[in-house]
Enzyme design. Sequence first.
Site, PDB file in Angstrom:
ATOM      1  N   CYS B  79     -28.366 -90.644  12.947  1.00  0.00           N
ATOM      2  CA  CYS B  79     -28.204 -91.804  12.071  1.00  0.00           C
ATOM      3  C   CYS B  79     -26.729 -92.189  11.958  1.00  0.00           C
ATOM      4  CB  CYS B  79     -28.852 -91.540  10.716  1.00  0.00           C
ATOM      5  SG  CYS B  79     -28.979 -93.033   9.711  1.00  0.00           S
ATOM      6  N   HIS B 176     -34.015 -90.562  12.011  1.00  0.00           N
ATOM      7  CA  HIS B 176     -33.824 -89.220  11.457  1.00  0.00           C
ATOM      8  C   HIS B 176     -34.865 -88.267  12.045  1.00  0.00           C
ATOM      9  CE1 HIS B 176     -30.830 -89.997   8.298  1.00  0.00           C
ATOM     10  NE2 HIS B 176     -31.379 -91.201   8.219  1.00  0.00           N
ATOM     11  N   GLU B 178     -35.117 -85.227  11.655  1.00  0.00           N
ATOM     12  CA  GLU B 178     -35.499 -84.222  10.646  1.00  0.00           C
ATOM     13  C   GLU B 178     -36.576 -84.744   9.705  1.00  0.00           C
ATOM     14  OE1 GLU B 178     -32.770 -86.008  10.651  1.00  0.00           O
ATOM     15  OE2 GLU B 178     -32.049 -86.440   8.627  1.00  0.00           O
TER      16      GLU B 178
END
Lengths: 267, 206
Positions: B79, B176, B178
Amino acid sequence: MTLRKRIIACLDVTDGRVVKGTRFVDLVDAGDPVELAARYADEGADEITILDIGATRDARPALLDLIGRAATALDVPLSVGGGVRSIADAAAFLDAGADKVAVNSAALRDPTLVELLADRLGSQSVVVAIDAARSAPRVWRVRAVAATEETGREAVAWAREAVERGAGELLVTSIDRDGTRSGYDLELTAAIAASVRVPVVASGGAGSVDHVAEVLEAGAAAALLASTLHFDILRIGSLKRALADRGLSVRLPRPAPSAQQVAAWLG
Amino acid sequence: MIAVVDFGSGNTRSVLRALAAVGAEACLVTSPAGIRAAERLVLPGVGAAPSAVEELMARGLWEPVRRWGADGRPLLGLCLGAQLLLDGSDEGDTPGLGLIAGRCRAFPSVADGGPRQVPHIGWNEVRTDSGAFDAYFVHGYWLDADPAAVTGWTDVDGFRFPSLVRSGSMTGTQFHPEKSGPTGRALLSAFAAGALDARVEAATWS
Protein backbone atom coordinates in the site's frame (compact mmCIF):
# COMPACT_ATOMS: atom_id res chain seq x y z
CA MET A 1 -15.54 -3.71 -12.86
CA THR A 2 -15.76 -1.79 -9.75
CA LEU A 3 -15.77 -2.44 -6.05
CA ARG A 4 -17.31 -5.75 -5.04
CA LYS A 5 -20.48 -5.72 -2.97
CA ARG A 6 -19.48 -6.93 0.48
CA ILE A 7 -21.03 -9.52 2.78
CA ILE A 8 -20.25 -8.73 6.40
CA ALA A 9 -20.73 -11.17 9.25
CA CYS A 10 -21.65 -9.38 12.46
CA LEU A 11 -21.08 -10.67 15.96
CA ASP A 12 -22.94 -8.93 18.78
CA VAL A 13 -20.84 -9.70 21.81
CA THR A 14 -21.46 -9.41 25.53
CA ASP A 15 -19.47 -11.03 28.35
CA GLY A 16 -17.22 -12.71 25.77
CA ARG A 17 -20.05 -14.55 23.99
CA VAL A 18 -21.92 -13.90 20.76
CA VAL A 19 -25.57 -13.14 21.41
CA LYS A 20 -28.43 -12.24 19.13
CA GLY A 21 -31.79 -10.73 19.90
CA THR A 22 -34.82 -9.42 18.12
CA ARG A 23 -35.36 -5.67 17.87
CA PHE A 24 -32.41 -5.23 20.28
CA VAL A 25 -33.96 -7.42 23.08
CA ASP A 26 -34.54 -11.13 23.92
CA LEU A 27 -30.89 -12.16 23.63
CA VAL A 28 -29.87 -15.77 23.09
CA ASP A 29 -26.38 -17.27 23.08
CA ALA A 30 -24.91 -17.92 19.62
CA GLY A 31 -21.35 -19.07 20.28
CA ASP A 32 -17.70 -18.13 20.71
CA PRO A 33 -16.76 -14.91 18.88
CA VAL A 34 -13.27 -15.86 17.67
CA GLU A 35 -14.39 -19.28 16.46
CA LEU A 36 -17.38 -17.81 14.63
CA ALA A 37 -15.36 -14.94 13.13
CA ALA A 38 -12.76 -17.35 11.74
CA ARG A 39 -15.44 -19.67 10.39
CA TYR A 40 -17.25 -16.86 8.58
CA ALA A 41 -13.99 -15.56 7.10
CA ASP A 42 -13.18 -19.08 5.87
CA GLU A 43 -16.61 -19.31 4.30
CA GLY A 44 -16.01 -16.08 2.39
CA ALA A 45 -17.11 -13.17 4.58
CA ASP A 46 -15.52 -10.00 3.21
CA GLU A 47 -15.29 -8.39 6.61
CA ILE A 48 -16.13 -9.17 10.23
CA THR A 49 -17.87 -6.72 12.54
CA ILE A 50 -17.80 -7.15 16.30
CA LEU A 51 -20.21 -5.01 18.29
CA ASP A 52 -19.84 -5.01 22.04
CA ILE A 53 -23.46 -4.54 23.04
CA GLY A 54 -22.71 -4.73 26.77
CA ALA A 55 -20.08 -2.00 26.39
CA THR A 56 -19.41 -1.53 30.08
CA ARG A 57 -16.12 0.04 31.11
CA ASP A 58 -15.30 -2.96 33.33
CA ALA A 59 -15.42 -5.31 30.35
CA ARG A 60 -13.01 -3.21 28.24
CA PRO A 61 -9.78 -5.20 28.84
CA ALA A 62 -11.58 -8.43 27.94
CA LEU A 63 -12.91 -6.80 24.76
CA LEU A 64 -9.43 -5.61 23.72
CA ASP A 65 -8.13 -9.12 24.29
CA LEU A 66 -10.98 -10.49 22.16
CA ILE A 67 -10.18 -8.00 19.35
CA GLY A 68 -6.54 -9.13 19.37
CA ARG A 69 -7.46 -12.80 19.21
CA ALA A 70 -10.00 -12.19 16.44
CA ALA A 71 -7.51 -10.11 14.41
CA THR A 72 -4.93 -12.87 14.73
CA ALA A 73 -7.40 -15.47 13.51
CA LEU A 74 -8.66 -13.36 10.58
CA ASP A 75 -7.30 -12.67 7.10
CA VAL A 76 -9.99 -10.08 6.27
CA PRO A 77 -10.71 -6.63 7.74
CA LEU A 78 -12.21 -6.33 11.21
CA SER A 79 -14.54 -3.54 12.39
CA VAL A 80 -15.32 -3.06 16.05
CA GLY A 81 -17.89 -0.92 17.83
CA GLY A 82 -19.56 -0.52 21.18
CA GLY A 83 -19.06 2.08 23.85
CA VAL A 84 -16.57 4.24 21.92
CA ARG A 85 -16.62 7.65 23.63
CA SER A 86 -13.23 9.13 22.86
CA ILE A 87 -10.20 9.05 20.60
CA ALA A 88 -8.46 6.96 23.25
CA ASP A 89 -11.23 4.33 23.08
CA ALA A 90 -11.06 4.18 19.29
CA ALA A 91 -7.25 4.14 19.20
CA ALA A 92 -7.26 1.26 21.69
CA PHE A 93 -9.47 -0.77 19.34
CA LEU A 94 -7.17 -0.07 16.39
CA ASP A 95 -4.06 -0.87 18.43
CA ALA A 96 -5.65 -4.15 19.48
CA GLY A 97 -6.07 -5.14 15.83
CA ALA A 98 -9.28 -3.56 14.49
CA ASP A 99 -9.16 -1.93 11.05
CA LYS A 100 -12.22 0.27 11.58
CA VAL A 101 -14.00 1.62 14.61
CA ALA A 102 -17.74 2.22 14.77
CA VAL A 103 -19.09 5.04 16.90
CA ASN A 104 -22.77 5.55 17.67
CA SER A 105 -24.27 7.10 20.84
CA ALA A 106 -21.24 9.23 21.70
CA ALA A 107 -21.30 10.81 18.23
CA LEU A 108 -24.98 11.65 18.69
CA ARG A 109 -24.22 13.32 22.00
CA ASP A 110 -21.24 15.19 20.54
CA PRO A 111 -20.99 15.13 16.73
CA THR A 112 -17.56 16.81 16.82
CA LEU A 113 -16.22 13.44 18.02
CA VAL A 114 -16.56 12.22 14.40
CA GLU A 115 -14.27 15.03 13.22
CA LEU A 116 -11.71 14.29 15.91
CA LEU A 117 -11.72 10.60 15.06
CA ALA A 118 -11.43 11.22 11.31
CA ASP A 119 -8.66 13.74 11.83
CA ARG A 120 -6.66 11.46 14.11
CA LEU A 121 -7.33 8.01 12.65
CA GLY A 122 -8.24 8.81 9.05
CA SER A 123 -11.77 8.61 7.63
CA GLN A 124 -11.10 5.12 6.30
CA SER A 125 -11.08 3.85 9.89
CA VAL A 126 -14.16 5.72 11.10
CA VAL A 127 -17.62 4.18 10.80
CA VAL A 128 -20.67 5.97 12.14
CA ALA A 129 -23.34 3.48 13.18
CA ILE A 130 -26.92 4.71 12.93
CA ASP A 131 -29.83 2.85 14.54
CA ALA A 132 -33.06 4.13 12.99
CA ALA A 133 -36.76 3.35 13.43
CA ARG A 134 -39.49 4.34 10.98
CA SER A 135 -41.79 6.98 12.47
CA ALA A 136 -43.85 7.90 9.39
CA PRO A 137 -43.75 7.01 5.68
CA ARG A 138 -40.16 7.71 4.51
CA VAL A 139 -39.19 9.24 7.85
CA TRP A 140 -36.83 7.50 10.24
CA ARG A 141 -35.80 8.62 13.70
CA VAL A 142 -32.36 7.91 15.14
CA ARG A 143 -32.16 6.26 18.54
CA ALA A 144 -29.13 6.02 20.81
CA VAL A 145 -27.94 3.72 23.61
CA ALA A 146 -28.82 0.37 21.98
CA ALA A 147 -32.00 1.87 20.50
CA THR A 148 -33.43 2.77 23.93
CA GLU A 149 -33.15 6.56 23.71
CA GLU A 150 -34.88 8.90 21.25
CA THR A 151 -32.52 11.55 19.91
CA GLY A 152 -34.96 13.65 17.90
CA ARG A 153 -32.66 13.38 14.90
CA GLU A 154 -33.87 12.30 11.46
CA ALA A 155 -31.78 9.50 9.97
CA VAL A 156 -30.97 10.87 6.50
CA ALA A 157 -30.00 14.28 7.89
CA TRP A 158 -27.79 12.65 10.53
CA ALA A 159 -26.20 10.42 7.90
CA ARG A 160 -25.29 13.48 5.81
CA GLU A 161 -23.92 15.32 8.80
CA ALA A 162 -21.85 12.33 9.92
CA VAL A 163 -20.25 12.08 6.47
CA GLU A 164 -19.61 15.82 6.32
CA ARG A 165 -17.85 15.50 9.65
CA GLY A 166 -15.58 12.76 8.31
CA ALA A 167 -17.26 9.35 8.59
CA GLY A 168 -15.75 7.00 6.00
CA GLU A 169 -18.61 4.55 6.14
CA LEU A 170 -22.11 4.32 7.61
CA LEU A 171 -23.53 1.25 9.29
CA VAL A 172 -27.30 1.71 9.09
CA THR A 173 -29.45 -0.60 11.20
CA SER A 174 -33.21 -0.73 10.93
CA ILE A 175 -34.45 -1.14 14.49
CA ASP A 176 -37.82 -2.36 13.13
CA ARG A 177 -36.21 -5.17 11.17
CA ASP A 178 -33.36 -6.15 13.54
CA GLY A 179 -33.39 -9.92 14.05
CA THR A 180 -36.79 -10.37 12.36
CA ARG A 181 -35.46 -11.99 9.13
CA SER A 182 -38.25 -10.16 7.28
CA GLY A 183 -35.97 -8.26 4.89
CA TYR A 184 -33.87 -5.10 5.17
CA ASP A 185 -35.57 -1.71 5.23
CA LEU A 186 -34.89 -1.01 1.55
CA GLU A 187 -36.30 2.52 1.60
CA LEU A 188 -34.13 3.53 4.54
CA THR A 189 -31.01 2.09 2.91
CA ALA A 190 -31.76 3.64 -0.48
CA ALA A 191 -32.58 7.05 1.04
CA ILE A 192 -29.27 7.20 2.90
CA ALA A 193 -27.15 5.68 0.11
CA ALA A 194 -28.51 8.28 -2.32
CA SER A 195 -27.60 11.11 0.08
CA VAL A 196 -23.94 10.32 0.80
CA ARG A 197 -20.81 9.37 -1.13
CA VAL A 198 -19.39 6.87 1.33
CA PRO A 199 -20.28 3.17 1.50
CA VAL A 200 -23.51 2.33 3.33
CA VAL A 201 -23.63 -1.00 5.16
CA ALA A 202 -27.23 -2.20 5.50
CA SER A 203 -28.13 -4.02 8.69
CA GLY A 204 -31.25 -5.51 10.22
CA GLY A 205 -33.65 -7.95 8.60
CA ALA A 206 -31.60 -10.40 6.53
CA GLY A 207 -33.45 -13.67 6.17
CA SER A 208 -32.99 -14.86 2.60
CA VAL A 209 -30.84 -14.52 -0.52
CA ASP A 210 -33.51 -12.26 -2.02
CA HIS A 211 -33.35 -9.90 0.95
CA VAL A 212 -29.59 -9.53 0.58
CA ALA A 213 -29.77 -9.11 -3.20
CA GLU A 214 -32.52 -6.49 -2.92
CA VAL A 215 -30.65 -4.31 -0.44
CA LEU A 216 -27.44 -4.44 -2.48
CA GLU A 217 -29.44 -3.51 -5.57
CA ALA A 218 -31.05 -0.68 -3.58
CA GLY A 219 -27.65 0.97 -3.15
CA ALA A 220 -25.99 -0.65 -0.14
CA ALA A 221 -22.26 -1.25 -0.61
CA ALA A 222 -22.44 -4.09 1.86
CA ALA A 223 -25.01 -6.26 3.59
CA LEU A 224 -24.50 -7.18 7.22
CA LEU A 225 -25.84 -10.50 8.51
CA ALA A 226 -25.94 -11.82 12.05
CA SER A 227 -28.57 -14.26 13.35
CA THR A 228 -29.28 -15.57 9.85
CA LEU A 229 -25.70 -16.83 9.82
CA HIS A 230 -25.47 -17.82 13.49
CA PHE A 231 -28.57 -20.00 13.19
CA ASP A 232 -27.50 -21.48 9.83
CA ILE A 233 -30.41 -20.06 7.86
CA LEU A 234 -27.95 -18.82 5.23
CA ARG A 235 -24.36 -19.91 4.53
CA ILE A 236 -21.99 -17.30 3.12
CA GLY A 237 -20.58 -19.48 0.33
CA SER A 238 -23.92 -20.39 -1.21
CA LEU A 239 -25.28 -16.88 -0.57
CA LYS A 240 -22.43 -15.32 -2.55
CA ARG A 241 -22.77 -17.78 -5.41
CA ALA A 242 -26.50 -17.00 -5.59
CA LEU A 243 -25.77 -13.25 -5.60
CA ALA A 244 -23.23 -13.72 -8.40
CA ASP A 245 -25.85 -15.69 -10.37
CA ARG A 246 -28.14 -12.67 -10.04
CA GLY A 247 -25.47 -10.52 -11.63
CA LEU A 248 -24.13 -8.86 -8.48
CA SER A 249 -20.38 -8.36 -8.31
CA VAL A 250 -19.15 -10.27 -5.27
CA ARG A 251 -15.86 -11.85 -4.26
CA LEU A 252 -16.38 -15.61 -4.56
CA PRO A 253 -14.69 -17.76 -1.93
CA ARG A 254 -11.65 -19.50 -3.40
CA PRO A 255 -9.05 -21.83 -1.94
CA ALA A 256 -5.57 -20.42 -1.38
CA PRO A 257 -3.57 -20.34 -4.63
CA SER A 258 -0.19 -22.10 -4.84
CA ALA A 259 3.10 -20.18 -4.70
CA GLN A 260 3.58 -20.95 -8.42
CA GLN A 261 0.17 -19.44 -9.17
CA VAL A 262 1.00 -16.32 -7.13
CA ALA A 263 4.37 -15.98 -8.87
CA ALA A 264 2.66 -16.27 -12.26
CA TRP A 265 0.09 -13.61 -11.33
CA LEU A 266 2.74 -11.23 -10.10
CA GLY A 267 4.78 -11.65 -13.27
CA MET B 1 14.42 -13.62 8.81
CA ILE B 2 11.94 -11.16 7.28
CA ALA B 3 12.32 -7.64 8.61
CA VAL B 4 9.22 -5.47 8.69
CA VAL B 5 10.29 -1.84 8.66
CA ASP B 6 8.75 -0.11 11.67
CA PHE B 7 8.15 3.58 11.11
CA GLY B 8 5.02 3.75 13.24
CA SER B 9 2.61 2.86 10.47
CA GLY B 10 -0.81 1.52 11.46
CA ASN B 11 -0.70 -1.83 9.68
CA THR B 12 2.72 -2.94 10.92
CA ARG B 13 1.28 -5.32 13.45
CA SER B 14 -1.30 -6.84 11.11
CA VAL B 15 1.49 -7.49 8.61
CA LEU B 16 3.52 -9.22 11.34
CA ARG B 17 0.46 -11.25 12.36
CA ALA B 18 -0.20 -12.33 8.77
CA LEU B 19 3.45 -13.32 8.24
CA ALA B 20 3.33 -15.37 11.44
CA ALA B 21 0.10 -17.01 10.23
CA VAL B 22 1.86 -18.29 7.09
CA GLY B 23 4.72 -19.64 9.19
CA ALA B 24 7.27 -16.98 8.23
CA GLU B 25 9.85 -15.80 10.75
CA ALA B 26 9.42 -12.05 10.91
CA CYS B 27 10.37 -9.23 13.23
CA LEU B 28 10.14 -5.46 13.39
CA VAL B 29 13.22 -3.44 12.53
CA THR B 30 13.71 0.07 13.79
CA SER B 31 17.39 0.64 12.98
CA PRO B 32 19.75 0.61 9.97
CA ALA B 33 21.67 -2.28 11.58
CA GLY B 34 18.42 -4.28 11.81
CA ILE B 35 17.84 -3.77 8.10
CA ARG B 36 21.38 -4.84 7.20
CA ALA B 37 20.92 -8.07 9.19
CA ALA B 38 17.70 -9.05 7.41
CA GLU B 39 17.23 -11.52 4.54
CA ARG B 40 14.06 -9.96 3.19
CA LEU B 41 12.40 -6.64 3.78
CA VAL B 42 8.75 -5.62 4.04
CA LEU B 43 7.84 -1.95 3.83
CA PRO B 44 4.29 -1.64 5.20
CA GLY B 45 2.23 1.51 5.40
CA VAL B 46 -1.16 3.10 5.77
CA GLY B 47 -1.92 6.78 6.10
CA ALA B 48 -0.27 9.83 4.63
CA ALA B 49 2.97 9.80 2.60
CA PRO B 50 4.54 12.97 4.10
CA SER B 51 4.53 11.72 7.69
CA ALA B 52 5.76 8.27 6.57
CA VAL B 53 8.75 9.78 4.75
CA GLU B 54 9.46 12.10 7.65
CA GLU B 55 9.37 9.19 10.11
CA LEU B 56 11.60 6.95 7.93
CA MET B 57 14.14 9.76 7.62
CA ALA B 58 13.99 10.64 11.31
CA ARG B 59 14.72 7.01 12.20
CA GLY B 60 17.62 6.83 9.74
CA LEU B 61 15.84 4.13 7.75
CA TRP B 62 15.29 5.95 4.46
CA GLU B 63 18.74 5.47 2.97
CA PRO B 64 19.18 1.83 4.15
CA VAL B 65 15.82 0.90 2.59
CA ARG B 66 16.70 2.73 -0.64
CA ARG B 67 20.09 1.01 -0.83
CA TRP B 68 18.46 -2.38 -0.13
CA GLY B 69 16.13 -1.90 -3.08
CA ALA B 70 18.87 -0.49 -5.33
CA ASP B 71 21.00 -3.58 -4.57
CA GLY B 72 18.17 -5.77 -5.90
CA ARG B 73 17.48 -7.51 -2.60
CA PRO B 74 13.99 -8.99 -1.92
CA LEU B 75 11.63 -6.16 -0.98
CA LEU B 76 7.86 -6.13 -0.61
CA GLY B 77 6.07 -2.77 -0.37
CA LEU B 78 2.47 -2.80 0.81
CA CYS B 79 0.00 0.00 0.00
CA LEU B 80 1.76 3.20 1.14
CA GLY B 81 4.94 1.08 1.24
CA ALA B 82 4.46 0.39 -2.49
CA GLN B 83 3.81 4.06 -3.18
CA LEU B 84 7.11 4.98 -1.51
CA LEU B 85 8.99 2.85 -4.09
CA LEU B 86 8.21 5.41 -6.82
CA ASP B 87 10.03 8.70 -7.50
CA GLY B 88 7.61 10.76 -5.44
CA SER B 89 4.03 11.50 -4.50
CA ASP B 90 1.64 14.35 -5.18
CA GLU B 91 0.46 13.83 -1.58
CA GLY B 92 2.23 16.77 0.04
CA ASP B 93 4.75 16.75 -2.86
CA THR B 94 6.74 14.09 -1.04
CA PRO B 95 9.95 12.49 -2.36
CA GLY B 96 9.99 8.74 -3.02
CA LEU B 97 12.72 6.12 -2.85
CA GLY B 98 13.13 6.27 -6.64
CA LEU B 99 13.35 2.49 -7.01
CA ILE B 100 10.58 2.26 -9.63
CA ALA B 101 9.95 5.02 -12.16
CA GLY B 102 6.69 6.87 -11.65
CA ARG B 103 4.75 9.06 -9.31
CA CYS B 104 1.84 8.71 -6.91
CA ARG B 105 -1.16 10.78 -7.90
CA ALA B 106 -4.53 11.73 -6.42
CA PHE B 107 -7.56 10.16 -8.11
CA PRO B 108 -9.18 12.54 -10.59
CA SER B 109 -12.63 13.96 -9.90
CA VAL B 110 -15.75 12.17 -11.14
CA ALA B 111 -16.07 14.80 -13.90
CA ASP B 112 -12.58 13.82 -15.12
CA GLY B 113 -13.36 10.11 -15.13
CA GLY B 114 -12.32 9.34 -11.55
CA PRO B 115 -14.01 6.96 -9.08
CA ARG B 116 -17.35 7.84 -7.46
CA GLN B 117 -15.96 7.17 -3.99
CA VAL B 118 -12.52 8.29 -2.83
CA PRO B 119 -10.67 6.83 -0.99
CA HIS B 120 -10.98 3.55 -2.88
CA ILE B 121 -11.88 1.18 -0.05
CA GLY B 122 -12.97 -2.41 -0.36
CA TRP B 123 -12.53 -5.57 -2.40
CA ASN B 124 -11.67 -5.21 -6.04
CA GLU B 125 -10.15 -7.30 -8.78
CA VAL B 126 -6.47 -7.29 -9.75
CA ARG B 127 -6.02 -8.28 -13.40
CA THR B 128 -2.75 -9.72 -14.58
CA ASP B 129 -1.53 -11.35 -17.80
CA SER B 130 -2.06 -14.76 -16.26
CA GLY B 131 -5.42 -14.35 -14.55
CA ALA B 132 -7.23 -12.23 -11.99
CA PHE B 133 -7.69 -12.30 -8.23
CA ASP B 134 -9.57 -10.27 -5.62
CA ALA B 135 -7.77 -8.11 -3.08
CA TYR B 136 -8.60 -5.58 -0.35
CA PHE B 137 -7.77 -1.92 -0.99
CA VAL B 138 -7.68 1.23 1.16
CA HIS B 139 -6.07 4.21 -0.61
CA GLY B 140 -6.65 7.74 -1.84
CA TYR B 141 -3.63 7.99 -4.19
CA TRP B 142 -2.70 5.71 -7.08
CA LEU B 143 0.55 4.35 -8.51
CA ASP B 144 1.23 6.13 -11.79
CA ALA B 145 4.17 3.79 -12.40
CA ASP B 146 6.23 3.10 -15.52
CA PRO B 147 4.04 0.57 -17.43
CA ALA B 148 7.14 -1.62 -17.87
CA ALA B 149 7.04 -2.25 -14.10
CA VAL B 150 3.27 -2.83 -13.88
CA THR B 151 2.07 -6.44 -13.79
CA GLY B 152 -1.44 -5.96 -12.37
CA TRP B 153 -4.24 -3.45 -12.97
CA THR B 154 -7.45 -2.57 -11.16
CA ASP B 155 -10.50 -0.73 -12.39
CA VAL B 156 -12.82 1.41 -10.31
CA ASP B 157 -15.82 3.03 -12.02
CA GLY B 158 -13.93 2.93 -15.33
CA PHE B 159 -10.70 4.42 -13.94
CA ARG B 160 -7.86 1.93 -14.41
CA PHE B 161 -4.75 2.09 -12.24
CA PRO B 162 -1.70 -0.12 -11.54
CA SER B 163 -2.21 -2.30 -8.47
CA LEU B 164 0.92 -4.49 -8.76
CA VAL B 165 4.41 -3.31 -9.61
CA ARG B 166 7.48 -5.51 -10.05
CA SER B 167 11.13 -4.87 -10.71
CA GLY B 168 13.74 -7.55 -10.13
CA SER B 169 13.17 -8.94 -6.64
CA MET B 170 11.04 -5.96 -5.68
CA THR B 171 7.23 -6.19 -5.48
CA GLY B 172 4.75 -3.46 -4.64
CA THR B 173 1.06 -4.06 -3.98
CA GLN B 174 -1.40 -1.19 -3.84
CA PHE B 175 -3.73 -3.57 -1.96
CA HIS B 176 -3.27 -5.07 1.50
CA PRO B 177 -2.25 -8.75 1.23
CA GLU B 178 -2.53 -9.01 5.02
CA LYS B 179 -6.28 -8.35 4.68
CA SER B 180 -6.89 -10.10 1.36
CA GLY B 181 -8.01 -13.54 2.52
CA PRO B 182 -6.31 -16.77 1.41
CA THR B 183 -4.94 -15.09 -1.74
CA GLY B 184 -3.20 -12.38 0.27
CA ARG B 185 -1.78 -14.94 2.66
CA ALA B 186 -0.50 -16.96 -0.30
CA LEU B 187 1.23 -13.85 -1.66
CA LEU B 188 2.99 -13.25 1.67
CA SER B 189 3.92 -16.91 1.86
CA ALA B 190 5.34 -16.84 -1.68
CA PHE B 191 7.42 -13.77 -0.82
CA ALA B 192 8.68 -15.46 2.38
CA ALA B 193 9.65 -18.59 0.43
CA GLY B 194 11.57 -16.64 -2.21
CA ALA B 195 9.09 -17.51 -4.98
CA LEU B 196 8.91 -13.84 -5.99
CA ASP B 197 12.68 -13.29 -6.18
CA ALA B 198 14.26 -12.54 -9.54
CA ARG B 199 15.65 -15.72 -11.00
CA VAL B 200 19.21 -15.87 -12.28
CA GLU B 201 18.96 -16.02 -16.06
CA ALA B 202 19.96 -19.30 -17.74
CA ALA B 203 22.32 -17.29 -19.95
CA THR B 204 24.65 -16.64 -17.01
CA TRP B 205 25.65 -20.32 -17.11
CA SER B 206 27.92 -20.06 -20.11
